[in-house]
Design an enzyme around this catalytic site. Structure first.
Site, PDB file in Angstrom:
ATOM      1  N   ASP A   1      -2.192  -1.064 -10.917  1.00 17.31           N
ATOM      2  CA  ASP A   1      -3.123  -1.972 -11.613  1.00 17.31           C
ATOM      3  C   ASP A   1      -2.547  -2.442 -12.956  1.00 17.31           C
ATOM      4  O   ASP A   1      -2.974  -2.016 -14.031  1.00 17.31           O
ATOM      5  CB  ASP A   1      -4.479  -1.298 -11.837  1.00 17.31           C
ATOM      6  CG  ASP A   1      -5.210  -1.032 -10.529  1.00 17.31           C
ATOM      7  OD1 ASP A   1      -4.981  -1.792  -9.581  1.00 17.31           O
ATOM      8  OD2 ASP A   1      -5.982  -0.055 -10.465  1.00 17.31           O
TER       9      ASP A   1
ATOM     10  N   ASP B   1      -5.255  -1.484 -20.788  1.00 13.63           N
ATOM     11  CA  ASP B   1      -6.291  -0.992 -19.876  1.00 13.63           C
ATOM     12  C   ASP B   1      -5.812   0.176 -19.018  1.00 13.63           C
ATOM     13  O   ASP B   1      -6.189   0.291 -17.859  1.00 13.63           O
ATOM     14  CB  ASP B   1      -6.759  -2.144 -18.981  1.00 13.63           C
ATOM     15  CG  ASP B   1      -8.035  -1.794 -18.225  1.00 13.63           C
ATOM     16  OD1 ASP B   1      -8.882  -1.102 -18.788  1.00 13.63           O
ATOM     17  OD2 ASP B   1      -8.159  -2.222 -17.064  1.00 13.63           O
TER      18      ASP B   1
ATOM     19  N   GLU C   1      -2.013   7.981 -11.933  1.00 10.83           N
ATOM     20  CA  GLU C   1      -2.014   8.702 -10.658  1.00 10.83           C
ATOM     21  C   GLU C   1      -0.646   9.308 -10.396  1.00 10.83           C
ATOM     22  O   GLU C   1       0.380   8.784 -10.849  1.00 10.83           O
ATOM     23  CB  GLU C   1      -2.408   7.774  -9.505  1.00 10.83           C
ATOM     24  CG  GLU C   1      -3.847   7.295  -9.571  1.00 10.83           C
ATOM     25  CD  GLU C   1      -4.305   6.635  -8.280  1.00 10.83           C
ATOM     26  OE1 GLU C   1      -3.700   6.927  -7.226  1.00 10.83           O
ATOM     27  OE2 GLU C   1      -5.256   5.831  -8.327  1.00 10.83           O
TER      28      GLU C   1
ATOM     29  N   PHE D   1       0.832  -1.193   0.000  1.00 11.65           N
ATOM     30  CA  PHE D   1       0.000   0.000   0.000  1.00 11.65           C
ATOM     31  C   PHE D   1       0.870   1.248   0.000  1.00 11.65           C
ATOM     32  O   PHE D   1       1.940   1.289   0.619  1.00 11.65           O
ATOM     33  CB  PHE D   1      -0.908   0.011   1.226  1.00 11.65           C
ATOM     34  CG  PHE D   1      -2.322  -0.426   0.937  1.00 11.65           C
ATOM     35  CD1 PHE D   1      -3.383   0.424   1.140  1.00 11.65           C
ATOM     36  CD2 PHE D   1      -2.580  -1.701   0.454  1.00 11.65           C
ATOM     37  CE1 PHE D   1      -4.686   0.030   0.876  1.00 11.65           C
ATOM     38  CE2 PHE D   1      -3.869  -2.116   0.194  1.00 11.65           C
ATOM     39  CZ  PHE D   1      -4.929  -1.236   0.397  1.00 11.65           C
TER      40      PHE D   1
END
Length: 534
Positions: free
Chosen positions: A423, A403, A408, A336
């Site tokens: 991702d 995709d 970000e 994270f």
């Protein structure tokens, strides 16, 4: 009398001779063996193990610190086995100083004291909630309250993020973080925030499903660190069917792992550290989760395997579940990033976003001069943002990811901040097909960072072949082999396509117009918007 004396003399001589023979043939060899240095017999497999351990390619693959030049080659100048990554990271392109150089604390993403205060409050809140949960459930436990460990790898990873990337080149923290995510026990499991926001209600009229088959969970470890868990959905050798749209393709856990290793080899450092792990879905998810919805979707399959699925109306079917064997399930764990409360991020639509419908095309798909329009629009008209988009396109082309609808970036670092490549699970779906449309930002804008081009050219050389670097790097993962040989070789083929695209741009527009050497050259791109129309 003289005869008696002669007999005694002979007896003494005989005894002396026997004693001398015993000393020479029996006692003296034992004394020599004790005085001789102890040696291992030839061919002993244990010889030299303690003093000179054999090199382990898995250890080399996880050494994120700078490798000294002497470790890469032997005395004859030949590269030793398992030392390809060390030789690569010892190259001046990787061993040189960061550009631009760090100015000071303002280049760090987080302010250390503020971040630690925030994490201490989070741990205290966790302890209070856990205590309330135990009281409500009448549970007794001797486990002491959690304490924030300042030396925890996830804390050091967060504190090490700076304007150059998610981790410094020479950081040993990433190796420790990968090790901890692979081995630390889990203390919590829950759905991700985007799946929670759905509250189990999905609109089946939408073509792009926000949840369901792409089940992912947030796992928290005993050191209070968190990781995104994506379970295994298909085998390594299964390719995406040719009739599948990219937005309905499965997400692959091994693609997340491989994307992190490729990102590090390219020296981007924009993919969060990711590692593979065999997770016991019973002990490490079901028994530690407090989410009743998550608990309710576990079941035992006819093959006696433990399975679970996403809580969503169109996916509440056992055929869409993921199953252990009977309890163990492969998956990827991605570290994270710092909380948005500490480090706000922008989520920006990709200018080369694809059409997420069964028909229709975006403007860039039909207009070869689309880049001229993009670079007249803020922020692509006055910063290095467009070059970062091209970096992202090159990365996605290498892994075959179609995709990338958003990117970000941390708001603290402004318009020139690096992109965070999140991702990547839809990469590495087809090794037999190269989707050239992914490279449209490069082929339409004909612009590339000099640093990026130098790294690509280096990885195209036989000594540092990209597939070899990836093969060695992925050896250290618990789920090795992460990629099939066909996918590894596809990386070399696609790298050559990227370099040929750059060569074509240089032939058409000149090297000075195509290669951006630094901030001044990056801004020069926008001062001459007619380059691509000639």
């Amino acid at each position: 009398m003289p005869g008696l004396r002669r007999g005694r003399l002979l007896t003494l001589l005989l005894l002396g001779a026997l004693l001398s023979a015993d000393l020479y043939f029996h006692l003296w060899p034992q004394v020599r063996r004790r005085l001789r240095p102890r040696q291992r017999p030839r061919g002993c497999p244990c010889a030299g193990r303690a003093s000179a351990p054999a090199p382990d390619p898995r250890a080399a693959a996880h050494n994120f610190s700078r490798a000294g030049p002497g470790t890469a080659r032997d005395s004859g100048g030949r590269r030793g086995p398992g030392s390809g990554l060390q030789a690569l990271f010892a190259h001046p392109l990787y061993d040189g100083p960061e550009e631009p150089p760090r100015r000071g604390p303002e280049d760090a993403l987080l302010a250390g004291p503020e971040a630690l205060r925030y994490y201490r409050r989070k741990v205290a809140r966790w302890n209070r909630r856990r205590k309330m949960y135990k009281e409500q459930m009448n549970l007794t436990s001797l486990d002491p309250p959690l304490q924030l460990q300042l030396e925890a790898s996830w804390v050091q990873f967060h504190l090490g993020i700076n304007r150059h990337g998610l981790y410094p080149r020479s950081s040993p923290v990433v190796s420790k973080l990968l090790h901890d995510m692979r081995h630390l026990p889990t203390i919590s499991a829950d759905y991700s925030q985007d799946e929670k926001a759905l509250l189990g209600a999905c609109d089946c009229s939408q073509i792009v499903k926000p949840s369901g088959v792409h089940l992912k969970l947030v796992l928290r470890f005993s050191d209070f660190g968190k990781a995104m868990f994506k379970p295994m959905r298909q085998q390594r050798d299964e390719e995406t069917p040719a009739d599948f749209f990219y937005f309905i393709d499965f997400q692959r856990h091994n693609a997340e792992i491989a994307a992190f290793h490729l990102d590090r080899i390219l020296d981007f450092r924009r993919v969060p550290p990711t590692v593979g792990r065999l997770v016991n879905v019973t002990k490490e998810i079901l028994e530690v989760t407090k989410n009743e919805i998550l608990q309710s979707v576990f079941f035992i399959s006819p093959a006696s395997n433990v399975c679970f699925f996403a809580k969503c109306p169109y996916m509440c079917k056992t055929e869409y579940a993921v199953c252990g064997n009977p309890h163990l399930l492969e998956g990827s764990l991605s570290a994270f990033l710092p909380s948005l409360n500490l480090a706000p991020r922008l989520s920006v639509p990709n200018p080369w976003i694809r059409s997420y419908s069964l028909a229709g095309k975006e403007e860039w798909e039909v207009n070869p001069l689309y880049c001229n329009t993009v670079r007249q629009i803020y922020p692509y008209n006055g910063s290095g943002r467009l070059l970062n988009v091209i970096d992202m396109a090159i990365f996605d082309f290498l892994i075959g990811n179609m995709d990338r609808h958003h990117y970000e970036m941390f708001t603290k670092f402004g318009d020139d901040g690096f992109f965070i490549h999140l991702d990547n699970a839809r990469g590495f779906g087809q090794h037999s097909h190269d989707e050239l449309s992914i490279l449209s930002p490069l082929s339409q804008c004909c612009r590339i960072k000099k640093k990026t081009l130098l790294h690509l050219q280096l990885l195209a050389q036989a000594e540092y072949r990209l597939s070899d670097m990836m093969r060695e790097s992925l050896l250290g993962d618990q789920l090795s082999p992460v990629l099939t040989e066909s996918h590894l070789l596809a990386l070399d083929r696609r790298l050559q396509i990227v370099l040929r695209t750059v060569e074509g741009c240089i032939e058409a527009h000149g090297e000075q117009s195509v290669i951006a050497n630094g901030p001044a050259e990056q801004s020069a791109l926008h001062s001459s918007p007619t380059n691509l129309t000639n």
